[in-house]
Enzyme design. Structure first.
Site, PDB file in Angstrom:
ATOM      1  N   ASP A   1      -0.082  -1.047   9.430  1.00 27.33           N
ATOM      2  CA  ASP A   1       0.136   0.192  10.168  1.00 27.33           C
ATOM      3  C   ASP A   1       1.630   0.434  10.369  1.00 27.33           C
ATOM      4  OD1 ASP A   1      -0.883   2.516  11.457  1.00 27.33           O
ATOM      5  OD2 ASP A   1      -0.648   1.572  13.412  1.00 27.33           O
TER       6      ASP A   1
ATOM      7  N   ILE B   1       0.814  -1.215   0.000  1.00 22.41           N
ATOM      8  CA  ILE B   1       0.000   0.000   0.000  1.00 22.41           C
ATOM      9  C   ILE B   1       0.850   1.267   0.000  1.00 22.41           C
ATOM     10  CG2 ILE B   1      -0.293   0.211   2.506  1.00 22.41           C
ATOM     11  CD1 ILE B   1      -3.319   0.797   1.861  1.00 22.41           C
TER      12      ILE B   1
END
Length: 165
Positions: free
Chosen positions: A34, A11
């Protein structure tokens, strides 16, 4: 209605206005997606997130993208539900994560956004059910975002997302 694309990849390599991170309530960074986003963005991301914490499950807040820029301008932090067997409102909280992230993207005037598979890592949400919720929630959302990319890090998540197209 936004165009929805399912891709497999990292991502942090996306070419979108905003990326969503599957955060914890402290917004300080963690593991999985994250942690990857925080490592790529740099330590300023944790500082900016901490200034807005805590973020309850189902909500979302935005920060600048720091080291992810200029290709990515914003990071949207959303906190998914911890899977407790499915009988504790987890599906509703997960759907709120997607809806709220799109609302924040609209506030930012983001034309494109990339989502990871929220809550399917350490939070344990089954990836097949999460894919169904992600796709149905995004399809039903009233948003100005024109392009939504669902980015799967692994093959299993990718297969589940593709099955929902």
């Amino acid at each position: 209605m936004a165009e929805i694309q399912v891709v497999r990849g990292d991502i942090t390599d996306e070419q979108v206005d905003a990326v969503v991170t599957a955060a914890n309530e402290s917004l300080l960074g963690g593991g999985g997606v994250d942690g990857a986003i925080h490592r790529a963005a740099g330590p300023e991301l944790a500082k900016a997130g901490a200034a807005q914490a805590p973020c309850p499950p189902g909500d979302a807040v935005a920060t600048p993208s720091f080291g992810l820029g200029p290709r990515i301008r914003h990071v949207i932090h959303t906190v998914g539900p911890v899977w407790e067997g499915g009988g504790h409102g987890e599906a509703d909280v997960l759907a709120r994560c997607y809806r709220r992230s799109l609302e924040v993207a609209d506030d930012l005037r983001a034309g494109s956004i990339a989502f990871p598979a929220i809550a399917t890592g350490i939070y344990g949400f089954p990836s097949d059910e999460a894919a169904r919720i992600a796709m149905s929630t995004i399809r039903a959302a009233h948003t100005q975002v024109q392009l939504v990319r669902l980015v799967a890090f692994d093959e299993e998540t990718y297969r589940h997302l593709k099955a929902q197209e």
